[in-house]
Motif scaffolding. Structure first.
Motif, PDB file in Angstrom:
ATOM      1  N   GLN A   1      -7.041  -3.799  -4.822  1.00  0.00           N
ATOM      2  CA  GLN A   1      -6.709  -4.812  -5.822  1.00  0.00           C
ATOM      3  C   GLN A   1      -5.449  -5.575  -5.432  1.00  0.00           C
ATOM      4  OE1 GLN A   1      -6.599  -2.207  -9.245  1.00  0.00           O
ATOM      5  NE2 GLN A   1      -8.690  -2.756  -9.853  1.00  0.00           N
ATOM      6  N   MET A   2      -4.459  -4.852  -4.913  1.00  0.00           N
ATOM      7  CA  MET A   2      -3.228  -5.514  -4.483  1.00  0.00           C
ATOM      8  C   MET A   2      -3.512  -6.421  -3.279  1.00  0.00           C
ATOM      9  SD  MET A   2      -0.551  -2.376  -4.981  1.00  0.00           S
ATOM     10  CE  MET A   2       0.937  -3.338  -4.814  1.00  0.00           C
ATOM     11  N   ALA A   3      -4.279  -5.935  -2.330  1.00  0.00           N
ATOM     12  CA  ALA A   3      -4.631  -6.739  -1.152  1.00  0.00           C
ATOM     13  C   ALA A   3      -5.448  -7.960  -1.558  1.00  0.00           C
ATOM     14  CB  ALA A   3      -5.396  -5.889  -0.141  1.00  0.00           C
ATOM     15  N   ASP A   4      -6.374  -7.780  -2.501  1.00  0.00           N
ATOM     16  CA  ASP A   4      -7.174  -8.907  -2.979  1.00  0.00           C
ATOM     17  C   ASP A   4      -6.292  -9.980  -3.613  1.00  0.00           C
ATOM     18  OD1 ASP A   4      -9.528  -7.733  -2.117  1.00  0.00           O
ATOM     19  OD2 ASP A   4     -10.122  -7.023  -4.115  1.00  0.00           O
ATOM     20  N   LYS A   5      -5.308  -9.558  -4.377  1.00  0.00           N
ATOM     21  CA  LYS A   5      -4.398 -10.512  -5.015  1.00  0.00           C
ATOM     22  C   LYS A   5      -3.595 -11.266  -3.944  1.00  0.00           C
ATOM     23  CE  LYS A   5      -2.050 -10.914  -9.181  1.00  0.00           C
ATOM     24  NZ  LYS A   5      -2.422 -10.377 -10.431  1.00  0.00           N
ATOM     25  N   PHE A   6      -3.124 -10.558  -2.922  1.00  0.00           N
ATOM     26  CA  PHE A   6      -2.393 -11.192  -1.826  1.00  0.00           C
ATOM     27  C   PHE A   6      -3.304 -12.185  -1.101  1.00  0.00           C
ATOM     28  CE2 PHE A   6      -0.705 -11.604   2.438  1.00  0.00           C
ATOM     29  CZ  PHE A   6       0.671 -11.659   2.244  1.00  0.00           C
ATOM     30  N   ARG A   7      -4.538 -11.768  -0.824  1.00  0.00           N
ATOM     31  CA  ARG A   7      -5.512 -12.626  -0.138  1.00  0.00           C
ATOM     32  C   ARG A   7      -5.796 -13.876  -0.974  1.00  0.00           C
ATOM     33  NH1 ARG A   7      -9.231  -9.167   0.186  1.00  0.00           N
ATOM     34  NH2 ARG A   7      -8.787  -8.325   2.243  1.00  0.00           N
ATOM     35  N   GLU A   8      -5.938 -13.699  -2.267  1.00  0.00           N
ATOM     36  CA  GLU A   8      -6.191 -14.825  -3.163  1.00  0.00           C
ATOM     37  C   GLU A   8      -5.041 -15.833  -3.103  1.00  0.00           C
ATOM     38  OE1 GLU A   8      -5.900 -15.011  -7.887  1.00  0.00           O
ATOM     39  OE2 GLU A   8      -7.597 -13.794  -7.189  1.00  0.00           O
ATOM     40  N   GLN A   9      -3.827 -15.345  -3.026  1.00  0.00           N
ATOM     41  CA  GLN A   9      -2.649 -16.217  -3.016  1.00  0.00           C
ATOM     42  C   GLN A   9      -2.366 -16.831  -1.650  1.00  0.00           C
ATOM     43  OE1 GLN A   9       0.643 -13.919  -4.584  1.00  0.00           O
ATOM     44  NE2 GLN A   9      -0.349 -13.644  -6.566  1.00  0.00           N
TER      45      GLN A   9
ATOM     46  N   ALA B   1       0.835  -1.208   0.000  1.00  0.00           N
ATOM     47  CA  ALA B   1       0.000   0.000   0.000  1.00  0.00           C
ATOM     48  C   ALA B   1       0.866   1.253   0.000  1.00  0.00           C
ATOM     49  CB  ALA B   1      -0.934  -0.010   1.200  1.00  0.00           C
ATOM     50  N   LEU B   2       1.933   1.252   0.796  1.00  0.00           N
ATOM     51  CA  LEU B   2       2.836   2.404   0.826  1.00  0.00           C
ATOM     52  C   LEU B   2       3.504   2.623  -0.528  1.00  0.00           C
ATOM     53  CD1 LEU B   2       4.526   1.847   4.304  1.00  0.00           C
ATOM     54  CD2 LEU B   2       2.927   3.680   3.698  1.00  0.00           C
ATOM     55  N   LEU B   3       3.910   1.554  -1.173  1.00  0.00           N
ATOM     56  CA  LEU B   3       4.523   1.669  -2.505  1.00  0.00           C
ATOM     57  C   LEU B   3       3.508   2.165  -3.530  1.00  0.00           C
ATOM     58  CD1 LEU B   3       6.712  -1.543  -2.385  1.00  0.00           C
ATOM     59  CD2 LEU B   3       7.580   0.808  -2.574  1.00  0.00           C
ATOM     60  N   ALA B   4       2.271   1.692  -3.430  1.00  0.00           N
ATOM     61  CA  ALA B   4       1.211   2.188  -4.320  1.00  0.00           C
ATOM     62  C   ALA B   4       1.049   3.695  -4.130  1.00  0.00           C
ATOM     63  CB  ALA B   4      -0.103   1.459  -4.044  1.00  0.00           C
ATOM     64  N   GLY B   5       1.130   4.136  -2.879  1.00  0.00           N
ATOM     65  CA  GLY B   5       1.038   5.562  -2.597  1.00  0.00           C
ATOM     66  C   GLY B   5       2.179   6.351  -3.210  1.00  0.00           C
ATOM     67  N   LEU B   6       3.391   5.795  -3.154  1.00  0.00           N
ATOM     68  CA  LEU B   6       4.517   6.486  -3.788  1.00  0.00           C
ATOM     69  C   LEU B   6       4.324   6.621  -5.295  1.00  0.00           C
ATOM     70  CD1 LEU B   6       7.680   5.055  -1.972  1.00  0.00           C
ATOM     71  CD2 LEU B   6       6.685   7.343  -1.748  1.00  0.00           C
TER      72      LEU B   6
ATOM     73  N   MET C   1       1.914  -5.251 -10.485  1.00  0.00           N
ATOM     74  CA  MET C   1       0.892  -4.204 -10.497  1.00  0.00           C
ATOM     75  C   MET C   1       1.424  -2.778 -10.475  1.00  0.00           C
ATOM     76  SD  MET C   1      -2.093  -5.958  -8.206  1.00  0.00           S
ATOM     77  CE  MET C   1      -3.339  -4.822  -8.821  1.00  0.00           C
ATOM     78  N   LEU C   2       2.646  -2.590 -10.011  1.00  0.00           N
ATOM     79  CA  LEU C   2       3.175  -1.220  -9.928  1.00  0.00           C
ATOM     80  C   LEU C   2       4.331  -0.955 -10.868  1.00  0.00           C
ATOM     81  CD1 LEU C   2       3.254  -0.581  -6.067  1.00  0.00           C
ATOM     82  CD2 LEU C   2       1.440  -0.032  -7.723  1.00  0.00           C
ATOM     83  N   LEU C   3       5.011  -1.981 -11.306  1.00  0.00           N
ATOM     84  CA  LEU C   3       6.247  -1.753 -12.050  1.00  0.00           C
ATOM     85  C   LEU C   3       6.160  -2.053 -13.535  1.00  0.00           C
ATOM     86  CD1 LEU C   3       8.855  -3.156  -9.513  1.00  0.00           C
ATOM     87  CD2 LEU C   3       7.810  -0.901  -9.614  1.00  0.00           C
ATOM     88  N   GLU C   4       4.953  -2.279 -14.038  1.00  0.00           N
ATOM     89  CA  GLU C   4       4.827  -2.631 -15.457  1.00  0.00           C
ATOM     90  C   GLU C   4       5.448  -1.591 -16.380  1.00  0.00           C
ATOM     91  OE1 GLU C   4       1.225  -0.450 -14.160  1.00  0.00           O
ATOM     92  OE2 GLU C   4       2.099  -2.308 -13.432  1.00  0.00           O
ATOM     93  N   GLU C   5       5.320  -0.302 -16.038  1.00  0.00           N
ATOM     94  CA  GLU C   5       5.914   0.740 -16.888  1.00  0.00           C
ATOM     95  C   GLU C   5       7.426   0.833 -16.709  1.00  0.00           C
ATOM     96  OE1 GLU C   5       3.265   2.240 -14.665  1.00  0.00           O
ATOM     97  OE2 GLU C   5       1.848   1.403 -16.067  1.00  0.00           O
ATOM     98  N   ILE C   6       7.896   0.417 -15.531  1.00  0.00           N
ATOM     99  CA  ILE C   6       9.334   0.516 -15.244  1.00  0.00           C
ATOM    100  C   ILE C   6      10.084  -0.631 -15.912  1.00  0.00           C
ATOM    101  CG2 ILE C   6      11.043   0.466 -13.374  1.00  0.00           C
ATOM    102  CD1 ILE C   6       8.962   1.912 -11.653  1.00  0.00           C
ATOM    103  N   ASN C   7       9.430  -1.793 -16.045  1.00  0.00           N
ATOM    104  CA  ASN C   7      10.087  -2.966 -16.647  1.00  0.00           C
ATOM    105  C   ASN C   7      10.549  -2.708 -18.054  1.00  0.00           C
ATOM    106  OD1 ASN C   7       9.953  -4.698 -14.449  1.00  0.00           O
ATOM    107  ND2 ASN C   7       7.870  -5.319 -14.955  1.00  0.00           N
TER     108      ASN C   7
END
Length: 151
Positions: free
Chosen positions: A89-97, A62-67, A145-151
């Motif tokens: 969405q990130m929490a849901d993915k973690f919960r799913e896994q 969540a903190l990284l999403a905020g950044l 979820m956060l680094l797709e543009e950085i990759n």
């Protein structure tokens, strides 16, 4: 960019908290130095202050999403909704896994820890706890979820 999942897991096994391990592994990509990242995320470990609430690795996501996408305008309702949605969405993915985002449930313990004193990090500690795997799970979600543009 090369994956940093193993780096995040290794940080946990070096003694950093789950939150520090995830957050500090990626914070530099958003302009934050490692020391500040470690300080900022340190109280989130152990399910926020070892209260065994939301997993520190989830808090770090969540903190990284905020950044990356955080809102700075208190009147921007769309911005607030956008960051809340990304965090969910990130929490849901973690919960799913992993079945849950709650630290005590992930560890299979009841209630809040009596003491704020962290557990001693021993070989047995790392063998008994799922935390290294959970840190890696959160790190993979960050990369997806956060680094797709950085990759």
């Amino acid at each position: 960019m090369l994956s940093r999942v193993e780096q995040a897991a290794a940080a946990f096994e070096e003694g950093y908290t789950c939150a520090q391990s995830v957050f500090a592994t990626y914070a530099d990509l958003f302009g934050m130095d490692r020391e500040t990242a470690l300080k900022l995320s340190s109280p989130m470990g152990g399910g926020i202050g070892r209260m065994r609430e939301v997993c520190g690795a989830v808090s770090a996501m969540a903190l990284l999403a905020g950044l990356k996408e955080g809102n700075t305008d208190p009147a921007n309702e769309e911005g607030k909704e956008r960051i809340y949605l990304l965090t969910r969405q990130m929490a849901d993915k973690f919960r799913e896994q992993n079945g849950t985002i709650i630290c005590r449930e992930l560890l299979g313990i009841e209630g809040m820890e009596e003491s704020a004193k962290p557990s001693r990090r021993t070989k047995e500690y790392y063998q008994e706890r799922p935390c290294t795997r959970l840190v890696a799970s959160a790190a993979r979600i960050v990369e997806e979820m956060l680094l797709e543009e950085i990759n």
